[in-house]
Design a protein around this motif. Structure first.
Motif, PDB file in Angstrom:
ATOM      1  N   GLY A 198      17.286 -10.401 -34.823  1.00 49.15           N
ATOM      2  CA  GLY A 198      18.048  -9.133 -35.171  1.00 49.15           C
ATOM      3  C   GLY A 198      17.375  -8.748 -36.767  1.00 49.15           C
ATOM      4  N   HIS A 199      16.464  -9.193 -37.615  1.00 48.30           N
ATOM      5  CA  HIS A 199      15.831  -9.021 -38.607  1.00 48.30           C
ATOM      6  C   HIS A 199      14.830  -8.493 -38.650  1.00 48.30           C
ATOM      7  CE1 HIS A 199      13.634 -12.343 -38.037  1.00 48.30           C
ATOM      8  NE2 HIS A 199      13.203 -12.216 -38.712  1.00 48.30           N
ATOM      9  N   LEU A 200      13.958  -8.588 -37.614  1.00 49.38           N
ATOM     10  CA  LEU A 200      12.902  -8.033 -36.683  1.00 49.38           C
ATOM     11  C   LEU A 200      12.386  -6.792 -36.646  1.00 49.38           C
ATOM     12  CD1 LEU A 200      10.018 -11.060 -35.606  1.00 49.38           C
ATOM     13  CD2 LEU A 200      10.933  -9.822 -38.298  1.00 49.38           C
ATOM     14  N   THR A 211      15.974  -4.396 -36.398  1.00 53.24           N
ATOM     15  CA  THR A 211      16.251  -3.490 -37.591  1.00 53.24           C
ATOM     16  C   THR A 211      15.651  -3.307 -38.433  1.00 53.24           C
ATOM     17  OG1 THR A 211      17.462  -5.581 -38.473  1.00 53.24           O
ATOM     18  CG2 THR A 211      18.838  -4.377 -36.812  1.00 53.24           C
ATOM     19  N   GLU A 212      14.243  -4.198 -39.288  1.00 53.51           N
ATOM     20  CA  GLU A 212      13.296  -3.662 -40.205  1.00 53.51           C
ATOM     21  C   GLU A 212      12.570  -2.501 -39.162  1.00 53.51           C
ATOM     22  OE1 GLU A 212      12.049  -7.427 -41.170  1.00 53.51           O
ATOM     23  OE2 GLU A 212      12.962  -7.959 -41.972  1.00 53.51           O
ATOM     24  N   TRP A 224      24.629  -6.870 -36.074  1.00 51.77           N
ATOM     25  CA  TRP A 224      23.110  -6.673 -36.257  1.00 51.77           C
ATOM     26  C   TRP A 224      23.263  -4.886 -35.741  1.00 51.77           C
ATOM     27  CZ3 TRP A 224      19.393  -8.398 -39.729  1.00 51.77           C
ATOM     28  CH2 TRP A 224      19.560 -10.203 -39.129  1.00 51.77           C
ATOM     29  N   GLY A 274      22.434 -17.806 -39.277  1.00 48.67           N
ATOM     30  CA  GLY A 274      20.848 -16.703 -39.312  1.00 48.67           C
ATOM     31  C   GLY A 274      19.616 -17.490 -38.523  1.00 48.67           C
ATOM     32  N   ALA A 295      14.299 -17.114 -42.029  1.00 47.22           N
ATOM     33  CA  ALA A 295      13.039 -15.277 -41.867  1.00 47.22           C
ATOM     34  C   ALA A 295      12.429 -16.197 -40.719  1.00 47.22           C
ATOM     35  CB  ALA A 295      13.575 -14.538 -43.097  1.00 47.22           C
TER      36      ALA A 295
END
Length: 380
Positions: A129-131, A133-134, A224, A315, A359
């Motif tokens: 998700g973090h990758l 959305t970035e 997300w 997370g 992360a």
């Protein structure tokens, strides 16, 4: 005219997307279709929609398919073929309807190529998700949810301010075994698990619905997509699947999205947003339905959903492991190698033994994914 690529065109969402397109042919041009192993269906789709690119799972299937597609259609295979279908054509909108974490790389490739996404592959956000959305922010593309629950929330939030949202509630049908006790689940068969009461879906998603893993993946995806903490995301069992989800605001008012359980409606909304067109679905008749029912989620009865919340709150690679262990466990169940309740045991064991990376890079995500799959299959 919108130019469309469909990843997973021979699956449930893919075929329904093409049904929507067939009812509005003047609106769309199909640029690419990616299937798996069902080359007879893919060949038929290619003859009807005449895409520039098609892709299948293996080289041997690609060679066979190349004899059946229209002249001018290029045939690819494997992950390279998925990436070509996702990012290598003039499509401006990519429907990602692949099942499982195999959708991650092609979705990232499509975003990097500047294409808007119709997201039906929830594992993409669950896994990384973090990758994702970035990259969405960096490339300035739009992601429009296709899952009925997330499409419902998206529609409920139109014209609203996120600061006013008190709670997001995802509704769940309860799946094939919603009225059975845990004792009654000990010896259920694959055939029983595949009998979803409301929706027509692929085998993997239907099993995930029965375990409530699918709803857990949707909870993580909602985190997300809408940027609300897990403490503001809830799940409610709603057997009729008429209210697809709803949002409660600071003044305690609630906006819900209703409709018959027909995936063609959220699919078309993603394709036509912000416009609405008639769909091949049927109108909802509430008087005929008469009553709608709801009951609180029982996390002891559905421990996989509890694990989804816990991995989401942890997370990092925890959600990757949750998803990968489940994919491996469901595959074992469908092959008759484990019992239904062992799916949740396998997920719990993998999460127990995993050391979460907060992360992770894409490489670390893929490593965690493979580790979880090996762990899941180690005893079988």
């Amino acid at each position: 005219m919108k130019r469309i690529a469909i990843l997973g065109s021979t699956g449930s969402i893919g075929t329904q997307t093409l049904d929507v397109i067939a009812h509005n042919t003047e609106q769309y041009q199909v640029e690419a279709l990616a299937g798996g192993y069902n080359i007879s269906l893919l060949a038929e789709q290619a003859r009807i929609f005449r895409p520039k690119v098609v892709s299948v799972a293996t080289k041997a299937l690609a060679e066979e398919l190349s004899q059946a597609v229209p002249e001018g259609t290029k045939v690819y295979h494997g992950e390279g073929g998925l990436l070509e279908a996702a990012a290598g054509t003039e499509a401006d909108f990519v429907v990602t309807a692949l099942v499982g974490s195999q959708g991650l790389r092609p979705t990232l490739a499509a975003i990097e190529a500047g294409k808007d996404i119709g997201l039906a592959n929830k594992e993409t956000l669950v896994t990384a998700g973090h990758l994702v959305t970035e990259q969405i922010k960096r490339r300035g593309v739009r992601v429009l949810p296709i899952d009925s629950e997330h499409s419902a929330i998206f529609q409920c939030l139109n014209g609203e301010q996120m600061k006013d949202v008190r709670k997001i509630t995802l509704t769940a049908s309860g799946g094939s075994f919603r009225d059975r006790t845990r004792k009654e689940l000990e010896h259920v068969t694959v055939q029983e698990a595949l009998q979803h009461p409301n929706w027509s879906m692929g085998a993997k998603i239907t099993i995930d619905s029965a375990t409530m893993v699918n709803k857990g993946l949707e909870v993580i995806e909602a985190y997300w997509l809408f940027g609300k903490p897990y403490s503001q995301i809830e799940v409610l069992i709603h057997p009729e699947s008429i209210i697809h989800s709803f949002v409660e605001f600071a003044d305690y008012s609630i906006i819900a999205q209703l409709g018959n359980p027909d995936m063609r409606v959220p699919i078309q909304y993603a394709l036509t947003y912000p416009d609405r067109l008639p769909t091949p679905s049927q109108p909802l008749n509430l008087a005929q339905i008469g009553k709608l029912h709801f009951r609180e989620m029982d996390y002891e009865r559905f421990p996989c959903l509890k694990m989804a919340f816990e991995s989401g709150q942890a997370g990092g690679t925890a959600t990757t492991v949750f998803n990968a262990a489940n994919e491996a466990a469901v595959d074992l169940f469908l092959k008759g190698q484990i019992r239904f309740l062992q799916i949740e045991d396998i997920i719990a064991d993998a999460l127990d033994k995993h050391e979460t990376i907060a992360a992770p890079s894409l490489e670390q995500i893929l490593e965690a994914d493979q580790w979880a799959r090996k762990m899941a299959c180690a005893r079988f």
